[in-house]
Design a protein around this motif. Structure first.
Motif, mmCIF file in Angstrom:
data_model
loop_
_atom_site.group_PDB
_atom_site.id
_atom_site.type_symbol
_atom_site.label_atom_id
_atom_site.label_comp_id
_atom_site.label_asym_id
_atom_site.label_seq_id
_atom_site.Cartn_x
_atom_site.Cartn_y
_atom_site.Cartn_z
ATOM 1 N N SER A 35 -11.802 -4.231 -3.845
ATOM 2 C CA SER A 35 -10.432 -4.504 -3.414
ATOM 3 C C SER A 35 -9.375 -3.875 -4.314
ATOM 4 N N ASP A 36 -9.777 -3.173 -5.362
ATOM 5 C CA ASP A 36 -8.789 -2.559 -6.263
ATOM 6 C C ASP A 36 -8.147 -1.336 -5.620
ATOM 7 N N ILE A 37 -6.839 -1.251 -5.783
ATOM 8 C CA ILE A 37 -6.085 -0.100 -5.301
ATOM 9 C C ILE A 37 -5.047 0.219 -6.376
ATOM 10 N N HIS A 38 -4.755 1.493 -6.560
ATOM 11 C CA HIS A 38 -3.750 1.873 -7.553
ATOM 12 C C HIS A 38 -2.401 1.272 -7.167
ATOM 13 N N GLY A 39 -1.648 0.824 -8.158
ATOM 14 C CA GLY A 39 -0.297 0.325 -7.906
ATOM 15 C C GLY A 39 0.665 1.454 -7.619
ATOM 16 N N LYS A 40 0.452 2.560 -8.316
ATOM 17 C CA LYS A 40 1.269 3.757 -8.123
ATOM 18 C C LYS A 40 0.358 4.960 -7.955
ATOM 19 N N CYS A 41 0.820 5.940 -7.216
ATOM 20 C CA CYS A 41 0.047 7.168 -7.007
ATOM 21 C C CYS A 41 -0.065 7.920 -8.325
ATOM 22 N N PRO A 42 -1.274 8.342 -8.708
ATOM 23 C CA PRO A 42 -1.422 9.082 -9.964
ATOM 24 C C PRO A 42 -0.789 10.477 -9.941
ATOM 25 N N ILE A 43 -0.470 11.001 -8.763
ATOM 26 C CA ILE A 43 0.095 12.352 -8.660
ATOM 27 C C ILE A 43 1.625 12.316 -8.531
ATOM 28 N N CYS A 44 2.128 11.595 -7.534
ATOM 29 C CA CYS A 44 3.578 11.614 -7.265
ATOM 30 C C CYS A 44 4.310 10.366 -7.744
ATOM 31 N N ASP A 45 3.600 9.403 -8.293
ATOM 32 C CA ASP A 45 4.173 8.173 -8.846
ATOM 33 C C ASP A 45 4.851 7.291 -7.791
ATOM 34 N N ALA A 46 4.443 7.422 -6.532
ATOM 35 C CA ALA A 46 4.975 6.559 -5.467
ATOM 36 C C ALA A 46 4.369 5.171 -5.594
ATOM 37 N N THR A 47 5.139 4.158 -5.293
ATOM 38 C CA THR A 47 4.643 2.785 -5.333
ATOM 39 C C THR A 47 3.795 2.540 -4.093
ATOM 40 N N ILE A 48 2.492 2.384 -4.296
ATOM 41 C CA ILE A 48 1.562 2.179 -3.189
ATOM 42 C C ILE A 48 1.542 0.715 -2.758
ATOM 43 N N THR A 49 1.665 -0.188 -3.718
ATOM 44 C CA THR A 49 1.672 -1.622 -3.428
ATOM 45 C C THR A 49 3.113 -2.119 -3.564
ATOM 46 N N PRO A 50 3.866 -2.169 -2.453
ATOM 47 C CA PRO A 50 5.279 -2.524 -2.549
ATOM 48 C C PRO A 50 5.542 -3.965 -2.956
ATOM 49 N N GLU A 51 4.610 -4.862 -2.654
ATOM 50 C CA GLU A 51 4.751 -6.266 -3.042
ATOM 51 C C GLU A 51 3.366 -6.818 -3.323
ATOM 52 N N PRO A 52 3.255 -7.918 -4.054
ATOM 53 C CA PRO A 52 1.944 -8.415 -4.478
ATOM 54 C C PRO A 52 0.958 -8.710 -3.344
ATOM 55 N N ASP A 53 1.402 -9.258 -2.237
ATOM 56 C CA ASP A 53 0.496 -9.638 -1.155
ATOM 57 C C ASP A 53 0.580 -8.694 0.038
ATOM 58 N N PHE A 54 0.954 -7.455 -0.183
ATOM 59 C CA PHE A 54 1.160 -6.501 0.905
ATOM 60 C C PHE A 54 -0.105 -6.288 1.727
ATOM 61 N N PHE A 55 -1.250 -6.207 1.084
ATOM 62 C CA PHE A 55 -2.471 -5.844 1.784
ATOM 63 C C PHE A 55 -3.190 -7.020 2.446
ATOM 64 N N TYR A 56 -2.584 -8.204 2.468
ATOM 65 C CA TYR A 56 -3.188 -9.323 3.196
ATOM 66 C C TYR A 56 -3.262 -9.015 4.690
ATOM 67 N N GLY A 57 -2.336 -8.273 5.204
ATOM 68 C CA GLY A 57 -2.348 -7.893 6.617
ATOM 69 C C GLY A 57 -3.519 -6.996 6.970
ATOM 70 N N ALA A 58 -4.075 -6.314 5.985
ATOM 71 C CA ALA A 58 -5.229 -5.440 6.229
ATOM 72 C C ALA A 58 -6.465 -6.249 6.611
ATOM 73 N N MET A 59 -6.437 -7.559 6.345
ATOM 74 C CA MET A 59 -7.576 -8.402 6.729
ATOM 75 C C MET A 59 -7.747 -8.423 8.242
ATOM 76 N N TYR A 60 -6.670 -8.299 8.993
ATOM 77 C CA TYR A 60 -6.767 -8.273 10.451
ATOM 78 C C TYR A 60 -7.493 -7.010 10.915
ATOM 79 N N ILE A 61 -7.211 -5.898 10.276
ATOM 80 C CA ILE A 61 -7.891 -4.653 10.617
ATOM 81 C C ILE A 61 -9.358 -4.741 10.224
ATOM 82 N N SER A 62 -9.638 -5.312 9.063
ATOM 83 C CA SER A 62 -11.020 -5.497 8.623
ATOM 84 C C SER A 62 -11.778 -6.408 9.587
#
Length: 131
Positions: A35-62
């Protein structure tokens, strides 16, 4: 910088903004740190995780991936093996789910990020981050 297509960036689990940086610290096929994902992109420094619980919605896709797996196993076993016993269905679904759990969890996050994340593709994002 290489211009990577949207489909290849999604298949390779790359950052939606630059399509170069990896989203996950380990391989997509790895069972470590599922379940680990980078908080920021290692190349362009974009914020990948905009908020702490952002990826809870991915459970529906899973969940949709898991349902599709069960339906496909049932169809394949019924069609090719002439309706085997219930335990054959149970064991086949269990083994297939264990084998495919890294892919289902990670690609649910990738699809969720690309679908609902606010990051838009910028071909010059990596160059801007260096300056």
């Amino acid at each position: 910088m290489r211009n990577r297509s949207l489909s290849m960036a999604m298949l390779q689990a790359k950052c939606p903004r630059c399509r170069e940086g990896d989203l996950f610290p380990t391989s997509v096929f790895s069972y470590r740190k599922l379940s680990d994902i980078h908080g920021k992109c290692p190349i362009c420094d974009a914020t990948i995780t905009p908020e702490p619980d952002f990826f809870y919605g991915a459970m529906y896709i899973s969940y949709a991936f898991s349902v599709a797996l069960v339906v496909n196993v049932f169809i394949i076993l019924s069609y090719f093996f002439d309706d085997p016993e219930v335990m054959v269905y149970v064991w086949t679904v269990l083994v297939a789910n264990i084998l495919l759990v890294p892919l289902m969890l990670r690609y649910s996050k990738v699809l969720y990020l690309y679908g609902l994340g606010k990051l838009k593709y910028d071909p010059d994002a990596a160059d801007k981050a260096l300056n």
